[in-house]
Design an enzyme around this catalytic site. Structure first.
Site, mmCIF file in Angstrom:
data_model
loop_
_atom_site.group_PDB
_atom_site.id
_atom_site.type_symbol
_atom_site.label_atom_id
_atom_site.label_comp_id
_atom_site.label_asym_id
_atom_site.label_seq_id
_atom_site.Cartn_x
_atom_site.Cartn_y
_atom_site.Cartn_z
ATOM 1 N N LYS A 80 -8.797 7.457 -18.776
ATOM 2 C CA LYS A 80 -9.126 8.024 -20.085
ATOM 3 C C LYS A 80 -7.923 7.875 -21.030
ATOM 4 O O LYS A 80 -7.492 6.778 -21.303
ATOM 5 C CB LYS A 80 -9.601 9.462 -19.911
ATOM 6 C CG LYS A 80 -10.669 9.630 -18.812
ATOM 7 C CD LYS A 80 -11.906 8.842 -19.116
ATOM 8 C CE LYS A 80 -13.044 8.893 -18.110
ATOM 9 N NZ LYS A 80 -12.834 9.137 -16.733
ATOM 10 N N ASP A 138 -7.005 19.767 -13.733
ATOM 11 C CA ASP A 138 -7.404 18.447 -14.214
ATOM 12 C C ASP A 138 -7.035 18.385 -15.701
ATOM 13 O O ASP A 138 -7.652 19.054 -16.531
ATOM 14 C CB ASP A 138 -8.911 18.260 -13.999
ATOM 15 C CG ASP A 138 -9.384 16.856 -14.369
ATOM 16 O OD1 ASP A 138 -8.759 16.229 -15.260
ATOM 17 O OD2 ASP A 138 -10.381 16.396 -13.802
ATOM 18 N N TYR A 144 -16.364 18.734 -14.215
ATOM 19 C CA TYR A 144 -16.817 17.346 -14.344
ATOM 20 C C TYR A 144 -17.782 17.049 -13.181
ATOM 21 O O TYR A 144 -17.507 17.414 -12.032
ATOM 22 C CB TYR A 144 -15.607 16.407 -14.334
ATOM 23 C CG TYR A 144 -15.969 14.964 -14.110
ATOM 24 C CD1 TYR A 144 -16.794 14.291 -15.008
ATOM 25 C CD2 TYR A 144 -15.528 14.280 -12.988
ATOM 26 C CE1 TYR A 144 -17.156 12.982 -14.796
ATOM 27 C CE2 TYR A 144 -15.879 12.956 -12.767
ATOM 28 C CZ TYR A 144 -16.703 12.315 -13.669
ATOM 29 O OH TYR A 144 -17.074 11.020 -13.452
ATOM 30 N N ARG A 200 0.847 -1.205 0.000
ATOM 31 C CA ARG A 200 0.000 0.000 0.000
ATOM 32 C C ARG A 200 0.880 1.252 0.000
ATOM 33 O O ARG A 200 0.579 2.233 -0.660
ATOM 34 C CB ARG A 200 -0.957 -0.005 1.206
ATOM 35 C CG ARG A 200 -1.678 1.325 1.402
ATOM 36 C CD ARG A 200 -2.933 1.243 2.273
ATOM 37 N NE ARG A 200 -2.804 0.382 3.420
ATOM 38 C CZ ARG A 200 -2.117 0.681 4.538
ATOM 39 N NH1 ARG A 200 -1.501 1.842 4.649
ATOM 40 N NH2 ARG A 200 -2.062 -0.180 5.533
HETATM 41 C C1 LIG Z 1 -12.265 15.362 -16.389
HETATM 42 C C2 LIG Z 1 -12.417 14.200 -15.458
HETATM 43 N N1 LIG Z 1 -11.820 14.213 -14.269
HETATM 44 C C3 LIG Z 1 -11.938 13.195 -13.388
HETATM 45 C C4 LIG Z 1 -12.713 12.087 -13.682
HETATM 46 C C5 LIG Z 1 -12.853 10.975 -12.682
HETATM 47 O O1 LIG Z 1 -12.052 9.900 -13.005
HETATM 48 P P1 LIG Z 1 -12.384 8.347 -12.699
HETATM 49 O O2 LIG Z 1 -13.638 8.007 -13.426
HETATM 50 O O3 LIG Z 1 -11.174 7.638 -13.188
HETATM 51 O O4 LIG Z 1 -12.544 8.235 -11.218
HETATM 52 C C6 LIG Z 1 -13.344 12.014 -14.914
HETATM 53 C C7 LIG Z 1 -14.180 10.850 -15.271
HETATM 54 O O5 LIG Z 1 -14.905 10.856 -16.230
HETATM 55 C C8 LIG Z 1 -13.198 13.102 -15.822
HETATM 56 O O6 LIG Z 1 -13.799 13.097 -17.026
#
Ligand SMILES: Cc1ncc(COP(=O)(O)O)c(C=O)c1O
Length: 382
Positions: free
Chosen positions: A200, A175, A103, A51
Protein backbone atom coordinates in the site's frame (compact mmCIF):
# COMPACT_ATOMS: atom_id res chain seq x y z
CA UNK A 1 24.67 7.40 7.07
CA UNK A 2 21.70 8.31 9.29
CA UNK A 3 22.20 9.25 12.89
CA UNK A 4 20.05 9.68 15.98
CA UNK A 5 17.83 12.70 15.63
CA UNK A 6 17.58 12.70 11.83
CA UNK A 7 14.10 13.62 10.64
CA UNK A 8 11.57 11.22 9.12
CA UNK A 9 12.18 12.34 5.54
CA UNK A 10 15.95 12.00 5.95
CA UNK A 11 15.62 8.50 7.33
CA UNK A 12 13.15 7.52 4.58
CA UNK A 13 15.79 8.35 2.01
CA UNK A 14 18.97 7.23 3.76
CA UNK A 15 18.33 4.68 6.53
CA UNK A 16 19.85 1.33 5.57
CA UNK A 17 20.99 2.87 2.30
CA UNK A 18 24.58 3.99 2.64
CA UNK A 19 26.40 4.34 -0.68
CA UNK A 20 27.64 0.94 -1.88
CA UNK A 21 31.12 0.42 -0.35
CA UNK A 22 32.52 -1.09 -3.57
CA UNK A 23 31.13 1.19 -6.29
CA UNK A 24 29.78 4.21 -4.42
CA UNK A 25 26.34 3.62 -5.96
CA UNK A 26 23.88 5.83 -4.08
CA UNK A 27 21.03 3.36 -4.60
CA UNK A 28 21.38 -0.05 -2.93
CA UNK A 29 22.10 -2.56 -5.72
CA UNK A 30 19.45 -5.17 -6.49
CA UNK A 31 21.42 -8.10 -5.17
CA UNK A 32 20.25 -11.18 -7.03
CA UNK A 33 22.71 -13.77 -5.73
CA UNK A 34 21.06 -16.69 -3.96
CA UNK A 35 24.28 -17.65 -2.18
CA UNK A 36 27.33 -15.86 -0.81
CA UNK A 37 30.99 -16.94 -0.73
CA UNK A 38 32.48 -17.90 2.63
CA UNK A 39 36.19 -17.46 3.50
CA UNK A 40 36.06 -20.46 5.80
CA UNK A 41 33.16 -22.53 7.09
CA UNK A 42 30.84 -20.11 8.88
CA UNK A 43 33.13 -17.13 8.12
CA UNK A 44 31.21 -14.80 5.83
CA UNK A 45 30.22 -11.19 5.30
CA UNK A 46 26.85 -11.54 7.05
CA UNK A 47 25.02 -13.25 4.22
CA UNK A 48 24.94 -17.01 3.50
CA UNK A 49 21.82 -17.91 1.59
CA UNK A 50 19.27 -15.44 0.23
CA UNK A 51 16.22 -16.85 2.01
CA UNK A 52 17.98 -16.18 5.33
CA UNK A 53 19.24 -12.75 4.34
CA UNK A 54 19.82 -10.61 1.28
CA UNK A 55 21.55 -7.20 1.05
CA UNK A 56 18.66 -5.42 -0.74
CA UNK A 57 16.20 -6.88 1.74
CA UNK A 58 18.41 -5.86 4.63
CA UNK A 59 18.41 -2.25 3.34
CA UNK A 60 14.60 -2.29 3.30
CA UNK A 61 14.41 -3.90 6.74
CA UNK A 62 16.72 -1.30 8.25
CA UNK A 63 14.78 1.52 6.62
CA UNK A 64 11.39 0.27 7.86
CA UNK A 65 12.80 -0.24 11.37
CA UNK A 66 14.17 3.29 11.37
CA UNK A 67 10.86 4.81 10.22
CA UNK A 68 8.89 2.94 12.89
CA UNK A 69 11.45 3.86 15.57
CA UNK A 70 12.19 0.14 16.02
CA UNK A 71 15.36 -1.79 16.74
CA UNK A 72 14.49 -4.53 14.22
CA UNK A 73 12.74 -4.74 10.85
CA UNK A 74 11.70 -7.73 8.77
CA UNK A 75 10.41 -7.78 5.19
CA UNK A 76 8.05 -10.33 3.66
CA UNK A 77 6.55 -11.37 0.35
CA UNK A 78 3.18 -9.85 1.28
CA UNK A 79 1.34 -8.24 4.16
CA UNK A 80 -0.42 -11.55 4.79
CA UNK A 81 2.93 -13.35 5.00
CA UNK A 82 4.01 -10.83 7.65
CA UNK A 83 0.75 -11.35 9.57
CA UNK A 84 1.11 -15.12 9.31
CA UNK A 85 4.61 -14.88 10.78
CA UNK A 86 3.37 -12.95 13.82
CA UNK A 87 0.48 -15.35 14.44
CA UNK A 88 2.92 -18.29 14.37
CA UNK A 89 4.11 -17.09 17.78
CA UNK A 90 0.81 -18.46 19.15
CA UNK A 91 0.32 -22.09 20.26
CA UNK A 92 -2.84 -24.21 20.24
CA UNK A 93 -5.06 -23.05 23.10
CA UNK A 94 -3.76 -19.48 22.99
CA UNK A 95 -6.35 -16.75 22.47
CA UNK A 96 -6.12 -13.66 20.27
CA UNK A 97 -8.44 -10.65 20.29
CA UNK A 98 -9.05 -9.05 16.90
CA UNK A 99 -11.05 -5.94 15.91
CA UNK A 100 -14.68 -6.50 14.94
CA UNK A 101 -13.96 -4.73 11.65
CA UNK A 102 -10.52 -6.16 10.92
CA UNK A 103 -9.25 -6.27 7.35
CA UNK A 104 -11.01 -9.27 5.77
CA UNK A 105 -7.74 -11.08 5.08
CA UNK A 106 -6.71 -10.79 8.72
CA UNK A 107 -10.05 -12.21 9.83
CA UNK A 108 -9.73 -15.06 7.31
CA UNK A 109 -6.18 -15.88 8.42
CA UNK A 110 -7.11 -15.94 12.12
CA UNK A 111 -10.49 -17.68 11.77
CA UNK A 112 -9.84 -20.09 8.94
CA UNK A 113 -6.12 -20.88 9.09
CA UNK A 114 -5.07 -20.49 12.74
CA UNK A 115 -8.53 -21.31 14.17
CA UNK A 116 -8.53 -24.91 12.85
CA UNK A 117 -4.98 -25.28 14.23
CA UNK A 118 -6.28 -24.62 17.76
CA UNK A 119 -5.81 -20.85 18.17
CA UNK A 120 -8.88 -19.33 19.85
CA UNK A 121 -10.07 -15.88 18.84
CA UNK A 122 -12.68 -13.27 19.66
CA UNK A 123 -13.60 -10.22 17.59
CA UNK A 124 -14.52 -7.14 19.63
CA UNK A 125 -15.06 -3.42 19.34
CA UNK A 126 -11.58 -2.26 20.33
CA UNK A 127 -12.76 1.33 20.76
CA UNK A 128 -14.40 0.15 24.00
CA UNK A 129 -12.13 -0.66 26.97
CA UNK A 130 -15.03 -2.61 28.51
CA UNK A 131 -15.42 -4.76 25.39
CA UNK A 132 -11.69 -5.44 25.42
CA UNK A 133 -11.55 -6.46 29.08
CA UNK A 134 -14.83 -8.37 28.70
CA UNK A 135 -13.31 -10.53 25.97
CA UNK A 136 -10.20 -11.24 28.00
CA UNK A 137 -9.32 -14.83 28.91
CA UNK A 138 -6.45 -16.34 30.90
CA UNK A 139 -5.12 -17.62 27.57
CA UNK A 140 -5.16 -14.24 25.80
CA UNK A 141 -1.67 -13.68 24.42
CA UNK A 142 -2.19 -11.12 21.68
CA UNK A 143 -4.41 -8.16 20.86
CA UNK A 144 -4.49 -7.33 17.16
CA UNK A 145 -5.17 -3.65 16.50
CA UNK A 146 -5.83 -2.02 13.16
CA UNK A 147 -6.14 1.75 13.18
CA UNK A 148 -7.63 3.30 11.18
CA UNK A 149 -9.43 0.12 10.10
CA UNK A 150 -10.12 -1.12 6.60
CA UNK A 151 -12.75 -0.20 5.40
CA UNK A 152 -14.67 1.43 8.28
CA UNK A 153 -11.90 3.88 9.32
CA UNK A 154 -12.46 3.04 12.97
CA UNK A 155 -9.81 4.61 15.19
CA UNK A 156 -8.50 2.60 18.13
CA UNK A 157 -6.63 4.16 21.05
CA UNK A 158 -3.31 2.30 20.84
CA UNK A 159 -2.06 3.49 24.25
CA UNK A 160 -5.29 2.36 25.93
CA UNK A 161 -5.10 -1.13 24.38
CA UNK A 162 -1.40 -1.42 25.24
CA UNK A 163 -2.06 -0.53 28.88
CA UNK A 164 -4.87 -3.10 29.20
CA UNK A 165 -2.86 -5.81 27.41
CA UNK A 166 0.39 -5.22 29.25
CA UNK A 167 -1.32 -5.25 32.66
CA UNK A 168 -2.49 -8.74 31.72
CA UNK A 169 0.74 -10.00 30.15
CA UNK A 170 -0.27 -9.96 26.47
CA UNK A 171 1.37 -8.32 23.47
CA UNK A 172 -0.16 -5.76 21.12
CA UNK A 173 0.21 -5.84 17.36
CA UNK A 174 -0.74 -2.77 15.33
CA UNK A 175 -1.46 -2.98 11.62
CA UNK A 176 -0.13 0.43 10.58
CA UNK A 177 -0.93 0.02 6.87
CA UNK A 178 -3.51 2.82 6.62
CA UNK A 179 -1.64 5.40 8.71
CA UNK A 180 1.97 4.58 7.74
CA UNK A 181 4.86 5.46 10.09
CA UNK A 182 4.69 9.04 8.80
CA UNK A 183 1.26 9.60 10.36
CA UNK A 184 1.40 7.25 13.35
CA UNK A 185 4.14 5.66 15.49
CA UNK A 186 2.52 2.69 17.29
CA UNK A 187 5.67 1.55 19.14
CA UNK A 188 5.97 4.97 20.79
CA UNK A 189 2.35 4.56 21.95
CA UNK A 190 3.09 1.23 23.64
CA UNK A 191 2.53 -1.35 20.88
CA UNK A 192 4.93 -4.29 20.76
CA UNK A 193 4.85 -5.19 17.07
CA UNK A 194 3.98 -3.14 13.99
CA UNK A 195 2.89 -4.86 10.79
CA UNK A 196 2.39 -3.46 7.30
CA UNK A 197 1.06 -4.37 3.96
CA UNK A 198 3.87 -2.51 2.18
CA UNK A 199 1.87 -3.17 -0.99
CA UNK A 200 0.00 0.00 0.00
CA UNK A 201 1.46 3.39 1.00
CA UNK A 202 5.04 2.25 1.63
CA UNK A 203 5.41 0.94 -1.94
CA UNK A 204 2.95 3.58 -3.05
CA UNK A 205 2.84 2.94 -6.80
CA UNK A 206 0.66 -0.17 -7.27
CA UNK A 207 3.59 -2.18 -8.58
CA UNK A 208 4.85 -4.34 -5.71
CA UNK A 209 3.29 -6.71 -3.18
CA UNK A 210 5.06 -6.86 0.17
CA UNK A 211 4.84 -6.90 3.94
CA UNK A 212 6.93 -5.65 6.83
CA UNK A 213 7.27 -5.98 10.58
CA UNK A 214 8.96 -3.62 13.04
CA UNK A 215 9.71 -4.59 16.63
CA UNK A 216 11.90 -3.48 19.55
CA UNK A 217 12.11 -6.64 21.65
CA UNK A 218 15.17 -8.63 20.57
CA UNK A 219 13.70 -12.01 21.58
CA UNK A 220 10.51 -11.38 19.61
CA UNK A 221 12.58 -10.23 16.64
CA UNK A 222 14.64 -13.41 16.83
CA UNK A 223 11.55 -15.63 16.85
CA UNK A 224 10.01 -13.75 13.94
CA UNK A 225 13.28 -13.96 12.00
CA UNK A 226 13.34 -17.71 12.71
CA UNK A 227 9.87 -18.06 11.17
CA UNK A 228 10.81 -15.77 8.29
CA UNK A 229 13.67 -18.10 7.40
CA UNK A 230 12.00 -21.40 8.34
CA UNK A 231 8.79 -20.69 6.43
CA UNK A 232 10.42 -18.69 3.66
CA UNK A 233 7.79 -16.10 2.63
CA UNK A 234 10.54 -13.61 1.75
CA UNK A 235 10.35 -10.81 -0.83
CA UNK A 236 12.38 -10.83 -4.04
CA UNK A 237 15.32 -8.38 -4.18
CA UNK A 238 13.63 -6.42 -6.96
CA UNK A 239 10.51 -6.06 -4.81
CA UNK A 240 12.67 -4.76 -1.94
CA UNK A 241 14.22 -2.22 -4.29
CA UNK A 242 10.80 -1.04 -5.50
CA UNK A 243 9.54 -0.71 -1.94
CA UNK A 244 12.63 1.25 -0.89
CA UNK A 245 12.16 3.51 -3.87
CA UNK A 246 8.55 4.12 -2.88
CA UNK A 247 9.43 4.84 0.74
CA UNK A 248 11.77 7.69 -0.25
CA UNK A 249 8.74 9.85 -1.13
CA UNK A 250 6.39 8.55 1.57
CA UNK A 251 6.24 11.82 3.52
CA UNK A 252 5.46 14.08 0.57
CA UNK A 253 2.96 11.59 -0.83
CA UNK A 254 1.18 11.27 2.51
CA UNK A 255 0.87 15.04 2.87
CA UNK A 256 -0.84 15.17 -0.53
CA UNK A 257 -3.00 12.10 0.14
CA UNK A 258 -4.23 13.81 3.31
CA UNK A 259 -4.97 17.18 1.71
CA UNK A 260 -6.71 15.59 -1.28
CA UNK A 261 -8.79 13.42 1.07
CA UNK A 262 -9.90 16.59 2.89
CA UNK A 263 -11.14 18.04 -0.43
CA UNK A 264 -13.04 14.84 -1.22
CA UNK A 265 -14.59 14.71 2.24
CA UNK A 266 -15.81 18.31 1.83
CA UNK A 267 -17.64 17.23 -1.35
CA UNK A 268 -19.10 14.08 0.21
CA UNK A 269 -20.30 15.97 3.29
CA UNK A 270 -22.59 18.17 1.21
CA UNK A 271 -23.71 15.79 -1.56
CA UNK A 272 -27.31 14.50 -1.33
CA UNK A 273 -26.38 11.08 -2.77
CA UNK A 274 -24.12 10.45 0.22
CA UNK A 275 -25.20 9.21 3.65
CA UNK A 276 -22.65 8.85 6.44
CA UNK A 277 -19.05 9.82 5.62
CA UNK A 278 -16.39 7.84 7.46
CA UNK A 279 -13.19 9.87 7.88
CA UNK A 280 -11.24 10.32 11.13
CA UNK A 281 -10.60 13.96 10.24
CA UNK A 282 -14.30 14.82 10.63
CA UNK A 283 -15.04 16.25 14.09
CA UNK A 284 -18.19 14.09 14.17
CA UNK A 285 -16.16 10.88 13.65
CA UNK A 286 -16.27 8.90 16.93
CA UNK A 287 -12.49 8.43 16.81
CA UNK A 288 -11.63 12.03 15.93
CA UNK A 289 -10.15 13.00 19.30
CA UNK A 290 -8.03 9.85 19.54
CA UNK A 291 -6.89 10.31 15.93
CA UNK A 292 -5.87 13.91 16.68
CA UNK A 293 -3.85 12.65 19.61
CA UNK A 294 -2.11 9.70 17.99
CA UNK A 295 -1.87 10.69 14.31
CA UNK A 296 -0.06 13.53 12.57
CA UNK A 297 -2.89 13.82 10.02
CA UNK A 298 -5.93 11.74 9.08
CA UNK A 299 -4.79 9.81 6.00
CA UNK A 300 -5.92 9.29 2.45
CA UNK A 301 -8.64 6.68 2.94
CA UNK A 302 -12.30 7.73 2.94
CA UNK A 303 -15.41 5.55 3.08
CA UNK A 304 -19.04 6.54 2.74
CA UNK A 305 -22.50 5.01 2.65
CA UNK A 306 -24.44 5.67 -0.53
CA UNK A 307 -27.78 7.22 0.46
CA UNK A 308 -29.50 5.04 -2.14
CA UNK A 309 -28.16 1.77 -0.66
CA UNK A 310 -26.29 -1.05 -2.39
CA UNK A 311 -27.64 -0.33 -5.88
CA UNK A 312 -26.45 3.28 -5.69
CA UNK A 313 -23.06 2.17 -4.33
CA UNK A 314 -22.63 -0.24 -7.23
CA UNK A 315 -23.61 2.55 -9.65
CA UNK A 316 -21.20 5.17 -8.33
CA UNK A 317 -18.17 2.88 -8.42
CA UNK A 318 -18.65 2.43 -12.16
CA UNK A 319 -19.26 6.09 -12.99
CA UNK A 320 -15.90 7.65 -12.17
CA UNK A 321 -13.17 8.42 -14.68
CA UNK A 322 -10.09 9.11 -12.53
CA UNK A 323 -11.05 6.97 -9.55
CA UNK A 324 -10.35 3.53 -11.00
CA UNK A 325 -12.60 0.66 -9.89
CA UNK A 326 -10.07 -1.69 -8.33
CA UNK A 327 -9.02 -3.40 -5.11
CA UNK A 328 -6.00 -2.30 -3.09
CA UNK A 329 -5.17 1.21 -1.88
CA UNK A 330 -2.43 3.59 -0.87
CA UNK A 331 -0.87 4.34 -4.23
CA UNK A 332 -0.50 7.55 -6.21
CA UNK A 333 -3.59 6.85 -8.32
CA UNK A 334 -7.09 7.18 -6.89
CA UNK A 335 -9.13 4.00 -6.53
CA UNK A 336 -12.78 3.32 -5.75
CA UNK A 337 -14.30 0.03 -4.69
CA UNK A 338 -17.28 -1.78 -3.20
CA UNK A 339 -15.91 -3.56 -0.09
CA UNK A 340 -18.86 -5.92 0.44
CA UNK A 341 -18.34 -7.60 -2.94
CA UNK A 342 -14.65 -6.90 -3.47
CA UNK A 343 -11.98 -6.52 -0.75
CA UNK A 344 -14.20 -7.75 2.07
CA UNK A 345 -16.07 -10.56 0.32
CA UNK A 346 -14.16 -12.96 2.61
CA UNK A 347 -16.09 -11.69 5.65
CA UNK A 348 -19.53 -11.91 4.03
CA UNK A 349 -21.98 -13.67 6.36
CA UNK A 350 -19.54 -13.37 9.28
CA UNK A 351 -19.88 -10.96 12.23
CA UNK A 352 -17.47 -8.71 10.32
CA UNK A 353 -19.68 -8.41 7.22
CA UNK A 354 -19.59 -4.95 5.60
CA UNK A 355 -22.64 -2.79 4.80
CA UNK A 356 -23.37 -3.31 1.08
CA UNK A 357 -24.04 0.45 0.70
CA UNK A 358 -20.42 1.17 1.61
CA UNK A 359 -18.02 2.68 -0.93
CA UNK A 360 -14.31 2.95 -0.16
CA UNK A 361 -12.01 5.52 -1.73
CA UNK A 362 -8.25 5.49 -1.79
CA UNK A 363 -7.64 9.14 -2.56
CA UNK A 364 -4.54 9.49 -4.72
CA UNK A 365 -2.25 12.43 -5.38
CA UNK A 366 -3.71 13.68 -8.67
CA UNK A 367 -4.95 17.31 -8.86
CA UNK A 368 -7.51 17.75 -6.09
CA UNK A 369 -9.89 19.72 -8.34
CA UNK A 370 -9.93 16.93 -10.92
CA UNK A 371 -10.67 14.31 -8.27
CA UNK A 372 -13.49 16.36 -6.74
CA UNK A 373 -15.03 17.02 -10.19
CA UNK A 374 -14.76 13.34 -11.11
CA UNK A 375 -16.51 12.13 -7.97
CA UNK A 376 -19.12 14.90 -8.14
CA UNK A 377 -20.03 13.83 -11.69
CA UNK A 378 -20.38 10.19 -10.60
CA UNK A 379 -22.52 11.10 -7.59
CA UNK A 380 -24.69 13.46 -9.64
CA UNK A 381 -25.36 10.58 -12.07
CA UNK A 382 -26.95 8.28 -9.50
C1 LIG B 1 -4.93 -3.18 6.55
C2 LIG B 1 -4.35 -4.30 5.74
N1 LIG B 1 -3.55 -5.19 6.31
C3 LIG B 1 -3.01 -6.22 5.63
C4 LIG B 1 -3.29 -6.41 4.29
C5 LIG B 1 -2.70 -7.58 3.55
O1 LIG B 1 -1.63 -7.20 2.77
P1 LIG B 1 -1.19 -7.87 1.37
O2 LIG B 1 -2.32 -7.69 0.42
O3 LIG B 1 0.04 -7.13 1.01
O4 LIG B 1 -0.93 -9.31 1.66
C6 LIG B 1 -4.11 -5.50 3.64
C7 LIG B 1 -4.44 -5.67 2.21
O5 LIG B 1 -5.31 -5.03 1.68
C8 LIG B 1 -4.66 -4.42 4.38
O6 LIG B 1 -5.48 -3.52 3.81
Amino acid sequence: MTKQGDGFETRAIHAGQDPDPVTGAVVPPISLATTFAQDAVGKHSGFEYARSGNPTRRALEECVASLEGAAHGLAFASGMAAEDTILRMLSPGDHVIIPDDAYGGTFRLVARVFGPMGVEWTSVDLTSPDALTGAWRDETRLVWVETPTNPMLTVVDIAMVATVAHERGARVVVDNTFATPYLQAPLSLGADIVVHSSTKYLGGHSDVVGGAIAVNDGEVAERLAFFQNAVGAVPAPFDCYLTLRGIKTLAVRMDRHCSNARAIVALLAEHPAVGTVLYPGLPAHPGHDVARRQMRDFGGMVSFLAAGGEAAALEVVTHTRLFTLAESLGAVESLIEHPAQMTHASVAESPLAVDPALVRLSVGIESADDLVADLRRALDAI
